[in-house]
Design a protein around this motif. Structure first.
Motif, PDB file in Angstrom:
ATOM      1  N   ILE A 147      28.519 -48.362 -33.394  1.00 46.56           N
ATOM      2  CA  ILE A 147      29.689 -47.478 -33.456  1.00 46.56           C
ATOM      3  C   ILE A 147      30.150 -47.115 -32.051  1.00 46.56           C
ATOM      4  CG2 ILE A 147      30.504 -45.203 -34.202  1.00 46.56           C
ATOM      5  CD1 ILE A 147      28.511 -45.398 -36.533  1.00 46.56           C
ATOM      6  N   ILE A 148      29.201 -46.828 -31.172  1.00 41.11           N
ATOM      7  CA  ILE A 148      29.548 -46.434 -29.803  1.00 41.11           C
ATOM      8  C   ILE A 148      30.191 -47.584 -29.042  1.00 41.11           C
ATOM      9  CG2 ILE A 148      28.589 -45.744 -27.565  1.00 41.11           C
ATOM     10  CD1 ILE A 148      26.540 -44.073 -29.098  1.00 41.11           C
ATOM     11  N   ILE A 149      29.643 -48.791 -29.195  1.00 45.30           N
ATOM     12  CA  ILE A 149      30.210 -49.908 -28.425  1.00 45.30           C
ATOM     13  C   ILE A 149      31.593 -50.290 -28.940  1.00 45.30           C
ATOM     14  CG2 ILE A 149      29.353 -51.937 -29.708  1.00 45.30           C
ATOM     15  CD1 ILE A 149      28.542 -53.100 -26.955  1.00 45.30           C
ATOM     16  N   VAL A 150      31.849 -50.072 -30.222  1.00 42.08           N
ATOM     17  CA  VAL A 150      33.202 -50.291 -30.750  1.00 42.08           C
ATOM     18  C   VAL A 150      34.165 -49.285 -30.114  1.00 42.08           C
ATOM     19  CG1 VAL A 150      34.655 -50.131 -32.816  1.00 42.08           C
ATOM     20  CG2 VAL A 150      32.484 -51.362 -32.914  1.00 42.08           C
ATOM     21  N   GLY A 151      33.701 -48.044 -29.908  1.00 41.12           N
ATOM     22  CA  GLY A 151      34.510 -47.060 -29.201  1.00 41.12           C
ATOM     23  C   GLY A 151      34.789 -47.483 -27.771  1.00 41.12           C
ATOM     24  N   MET A 152      33.777 -48.046 -27.104  1.00 39.28           N
ATOM     25  CA  MET A 152      33.968 -48.550 -25.748  1.00 39.28           C
ATOM     26  C   MET A 152      35.017 -49.666 -25.730  1.00 39.28           C
ATOM     27  SD  MET A 152      29.933 -48.650 -24.677  1.00 39.28           S
ATOM     28  CE  MET A 152      30.186 -49.598 -23.152  1.00 39.28           C
ATOM     29  N   LEU A 153      34.923 -50.563 -26.708  1.00 42.93           N
ATOM     30  CA  LEU A 153      35.868 -51.677 -26.795  1.00 42.93           C
ATOM     31  C   LEU A 153      37.285 -51.162 -27.016  1.00 42.93           C
ATOM     32  CD1 LEU A 153      36.228 -54.770 -26.890  1.00 42.93           C
ATOM     33  CD2 LEU A 153      35.823 -54.640 -29.359  1.00 42.93           C
ATOM     34  N   ALA A 154      37.433 -50.160 -27.883  1.00 44.36           N
ATOM     35  CA  ALA A 154      38.760 -49.607 -28.169  1.00 44.36           C
ATOM     36  C   ALA A 154      39.378 -48.975 -26.926  1.00 44.36           C
ATOM     37  CB  ALA A 154      38.661 -48.582 -29.296  1.00 44.36           C
ATOM     38  N   THR A 155      38.589 -48.206 -26.173  1.00 45.93           N
ATOM     39  CA  THR A 155      39.134 -47.571 -24.965  1.00 45.93           C
ATOM     40  C   THR A 155      39.520 -48.621 -23.930  1.00 45.93           C
ATOM     41  OG1 THR A 155      36.878 -47.238 -24.114  1.00 45.93           O
ATOM     42  CG2 THR A 155      37.904 -45.400 -25.271  1.00 45.93           C
ATOM     43  N   LEU A 156      38.730 -49.680 -23.811  1.00 44.18           N
ATOM     44  CA  LEU A 156      39.055 -50.739 -22.847  1.00 44.18           C
ATOM     45  C   LEU A 156      40.322 -51.486 -23.258  1.00 44.18           C
ATOM     46  CD1 LEU A 156      35.480 -52.059 -22.089  1.00 44.18           C
ATOM     47  CD2 LEU A 156      37.044 -50.988 -20.464  1.00 44.18           C
ATOM     48  N   TYR A 157      40.511 -51.674 -24.550  1.00 45.40           N
ATOM     49  CA  TYR A 157      41.735 -52.312 -25.035  1.00 45.40           C
ATOM     50  C   TYR A 157      42.955 -51.482 -24.612  1.00 45.40           C
ATOM     51  CZ  TYR A 157      45.416 -53.698 -28.294  1.00 45.40           C
ATOM     52  OH  TYR A 157      46.614 -54.090 -28.837  1.00 45.40           O
ATOM     53  N   ILE A 158      42.883 -50.169 -24.830  1.00 44.93           N
ATOM     54  CA  ILE A 158      44.006 -49.297 -24.490  1.00 44.93           C
ATOM     55  C   ILE A 158      44.219 -49.250 -22.978  1.00 44.93           C
ATOM     56  CG2 ILE A 158      44.943 -46.968 -24.676  1.00 44.93           C
ATOM     57  CD1 ILE A 158      43.181 -46.618 -27.187  1.00 44.93           C
ATOM     58  N   ILE A 159      43.124 -49.206 -22.212  1.00 46.37           N
ATOM     59  CA  ILE A 159      43.235 -49.205 -20.750  1.00 46.37           C
ATOM     60  C   ILE A 159      43.938 -50.461 -20.253  1.00 46.37           C
ATOM     61  CG2 ILE A 159      41.893 -49.454 -18.610  1.00 46.37           C
ATOM     62  CD1 ILE A 159      39.857 -47.484 -19.843  1.00 46.37           C
ATOM     63  N   ASN A 160      43.535 -51.615 -20.776  1.00 49.48           N
ATOM     64  CA  ASN A 160      44.156 -52.864 -20.327  1.00 49.48           C
ATOM     65  C   ASN A 160      45.620 -52.940 -20.740  1.00 49.48           C
ATOM     66  OD1 ASN A 160      42.236 -55.090 -19.021  1.00 49.48           O
ATOM     67  ND2 ASN A 160      41.006 -53.793 -20.356  1.00 49.48           N
ATOM     68  N   ARG A 161      45.963 -52.406 -21.903  1.00 53.13           N
ATOM     69  CA  ARG A 161      47.367 -52.357 -22.299  1.00 53.13           C
ATOM     70  C   ARG A 161      48.164 -51.463 -21.340  1.00 53.13           C
ATOM     71  NH1 ARG A 161      49.582 -55.987 -25.430  1.00 53.13           N
ATOM     72  NH2 ARG A 161      51.131 -54.432 -26.080  1.00 53.13           N
ATOM     73  N   ALA A 162      47.565 -50.345 -20.942  1.00 54.19           N
ATOM     74  CA  ALA A 162      48.233 -49.437 -20.023  1.00 54.19           C
ATOM     75  C   ALA A 162      48.425 -50.074 -18.651  1.00 54.19           C
ATOM     76  CB  ALA A 162      47.437 -48.139 -19.893  1.00 54.19           C
ATOM     77  N   LEU A 163      47.432 -50.835 -18.188  1.00 58.91           N
ATOM     78  CA  LEU A 163      47.547 -51.524 -16.904  1.00 58.91           C
ATOM     79  C   LEU A 163      48.674 -52.562 -16.937  1.00 58.91           C
ATOM     80  CD1 LEU A 163      43.767 -51.984 -16.042  1.00 58.91           C
ATOM     81  CD2 LEU A 163      45.426 -50.640 -14.726  1.00 58.91           C
ATOM     82  N   ILE A 164      48.783 -53.263 -18.051  1.00 59.10           N
ATOM     83  CA  ILE A 164      49.872 -54.235 -18.192  1.00 59.10           C
ATOM     84  C   ILE A 164      51.220 -53.530 -18.168  1.00 59.10           C
ATOM     85  CG2 ILE A 164      50.952 -55.853 -19.813  1.00 59.10           C
ATOM     86  CD1 ILE A 164      48.128 -56.693 -20.645  1.00 59.10           C
ATOM     87  N   ALA A 165      51.295 -52.377 -18.822  1.00 58.55           N
ATOM     88  CA  ALA A 165      52.540 -51.604 -18.821  1.00 58.55           C
ATOM     89  C   ALA A 165      52.907 -51.162 -17.400  1.00 58.55           C
ATOM     90  CB  ALA A 165      52.400 -50.393 -19.744  1.00 58.55           C
ATOM     91  N   LEU A 166      51.904 -50.740 -16.621  1.00 57.09           N
ATOM     92  CA  LEU A 166      52.155 -50.365 -15.233  1.00 57.09           C
ATOM     93  C   LEU A 166      52.689 -51.544 -14.433  1.00 57.09           C
ATOM     94  CD1 LEU A 166      49.000 -48.155 -14.485  1.00 57.09           C
ATOM     95  CD2 LEU A 166      51.387 -47.380 -14.406  1.00 57.09           C
TER      96      LEU A 166
ATOM     97  N   SER B  16      54.298 -54.109 -15.582  1.00 60.90           N
ATOM     98  CA  SER B  16      55.651 -54.432 -16.031  1.00 60.90           C
ATOM     99  C   SER B  16      56.691 -53.473 -15.453  1.00 60.90           C
ATOM    100  CB  SER B  16      55.722 -54.404 -17.563  1.00 60.90           C
ATOM    101  OG  SER B  16      55.547 -53.092 -18.058  1.00 60.90           O
ATOM    102  N   GLU B  17      56.249 -52.251 -15.119  1.00 64.15           N
ATOM    103  CA  GLU B  17      57.144 -51.272 -14.488  1.00 64.15           C
ATOM    104  C   GLU B  17      57.238 -51.477 -12.980  1.00 64.15           C
ATOM    105  OE1 GLU B  17      56.217 -47.247 -15.425  1.00 64.15           O
ATOM    106  OE2 GLU B  17      56.037 -47.617 -17.581  1.00 64.15           O
ATOM    107  N   GLY B  18      56.446 -52.386 -12.456  1.00 66.32           N
ATOM    108  CA  GLY B  18      56.457 -52.629 -11.018  1.00 66.32           C
ATOM    109  C   GLY B  18      55.670 -51.614 -10.224  1.00 66.32           C
ATOM    110  N   VAL B  19      54.793 -50.859 -10.897  1.00 58.89           N
ATOM    111  CA  VAL B  19      53.958 -49.869 -10.202  1.00 58.89           C
ATOM    112  C   VAL B  19      52.880 -50.610  -9.408  1.00 58.89           C
ATOM    113  CG1 VAL B  19      52.363 -47.938 -10.498  1.00 58.89           C
ATOM    114  CG2 VAL B  19      54.365 -48.152 -11.991  1.00 58.89           C
ATOM    115  N   PRO B  20      52.690 -50.324  -8.134  1.00 59.84           N
ATOM    116  CA  PRO B  20      51.676 -51.015  -7.326  1.00 59.84           C
ATOM    117  C   PRO B  20      50.271 -50.801  -7.893  1.00 59.84           C
ATOM    118  CG  PRO B  20      53.199 -49.815  -5.921  1.00 59.84           C
ATOM    119  CD  PRO B  20      53.473 -49.365  -7.323  1.00 59.84           C
TER     120      PRO B  20
END
Length: 254
Positions: free
Chosen positions: A110-129, A131-135
Motif C-alpha cells: 500500500i505504501i509503495i503504491v502511494g509512493m508511485l502515485a506521488t511520483l506520477y503526479i510530480i513527473n506530470r507537474a515537471l512536464i507542465a513546467l 511546457s510553460e517554459g519555466v527553467p
C-alpha cells in the motif's frame, strides 16, 4: 502554502526519511533491517543484488533537491505542489523501510503504491513546467525524479511479488517460473507505455539496468527468464537510441 514553507516541509520530510533509514538499517525498527523478512524467499522476478545500488543515486538526488530549492527560492505554484508531494513521498519512503523491517509486507505494498502515485503526479507537474517554459535544472530537479519514478514502477511489481511469496500464496498452482515469464512482458508493457507517454530516456535507462541485472541473475539456472530479460533490455536500448536520433534531427532543424 508559500513556496518557502513548502521547501521547509520538504527539508523536514527528507530529514525524517534519513532518520527512519538509519534506524531501520541499524536494526532499531524491526528484526529484519531494510525489509529483509525473517521467512522471506525472493521471488524469481527480483534482479541481482547489485541492481539495488541505484538507490544510492536516488537518495543522493532526494537529499540535494530540497537544499537546491531553498537557494532557488521559486514560488511558482507547480514548484510548491512538487515540493509538497516530495515531502509526502520521502516520508512514505521511510515508512516503507519501517513496515518492511517488521515483515508487514502487505502494508508495504500500500505504501509503495502511494509512493508511485506521488511520483506520477510530480513527473506530470515537471512536464507542465517545461511546457510553460519555466527553467528547470535537469541534473538536480528532473533526473532524480525520472530515475526514481522508473525504479519505483518496477519496485512495485517486485514488492507485490515479494509480498505474495512471503504470505505463501500458491499462485493458483502456477509455478514461480511461469509467473515470472508472465510478469516480465507485463512489466515491459507498463514501462513502455510510461516511456512513450513521457519520452523520458532516463526512465528507460533504469529499465535497461534492472532487466540486465535480472538476466545476470537467471541466465545459468533459468535461461528463458534470462533471455526474456535481455530482450526487454534490448528493446529499451532501441527506444533510447531511436529517441536520441529523433532529438538530434529535431535540433538540426532549429
Amino acid at each position: 502554502m508559500t513556496g518557502r514553507n513548502a521547501t521547509i516541509v520538504a527539508m523536514i520530510s527528507m530529514v525524517i526519511m534519513i532518520i527512519l533509514y538509519a534506524l531501520t538499517a541499524a536494526g532499531y525498527m524491526g528484526d529484519n533491517p531494510v525489509g529483509r523478512g525473517s521467512n522471506y524467499e525472493e521471488p524469481l522476478i527480483v534482479p541481482a543484488g547489485y541492481a539495488f545500488s541505484i538507490w544510492s543515486i536516488i537518495y543522493l538526488g532526494l537529499i540535494i533537491f530540497p537544499f537546491y530549492q531553498w537557494f532557488k527560492k521559486s514560488d511558482h505554484p507547480l514548484w510548491t505542489k512538487i515540493k509538497w508531494l516530495y515531502g509526502v513521498n520521502v516520508i512514505l519512503n521511510g515508512l516503507w523501510l519501517v513496515v518492511s523491517s517488521y515483515d508487514m509486507l502487505g502494508l508495504s505494498v500500500i505504501i509503495i503504491v502511494g509512493m508511485l502515485a506521488t511520483l506520477y503526479i510530480i513527473n506530470r507537474a515537471l512536464i507542465a513546467l517545461e511546457s510553460e517554459g519555466v527553467p528547470i535544472n535537469y541534473w538536480i530537479e528532473r533526473l532524480v525524479f525520472s530515475l526514481y519514478f522508473s525504479w519505483i514502477t518496477l519496485a512495485t511489481v517486485l514488492n507485490v511479488s515479494s509480498s505474495l511469496t512471503f504470505y505463501e500464496w500458491d499462485g493458483f498452482g502456477i509455478s514461480d517460473v511461469t509467473w515470472t515469464w508472465i510478469m516480465i512482458p507485463v512489466a515491459a508493457l507498463v514501462t513502455s507505455v510510461v516511456f512513450f507517454t513521457y519520452r523520458d530516456k532516463a526512465y528507460a535507462s533504469v529499465v535497461v539496468w534492472a532487466f540486465i541485472a535480472l538476466a545476470v541473475k537467471h541466465l545459468d539456472q533459468y535461461p528463458m527468464i534470462g533471455y526474456l530479460s535481455i530482450g526487454v533490455a534490448l528493446l529499451f536500448i532501441v527506444y533510447i537510441l531511436t529517441h536520441l536520433k529523433m532529438d538530434k534531427i529535431a535540433h538540426a532543424k532549429l
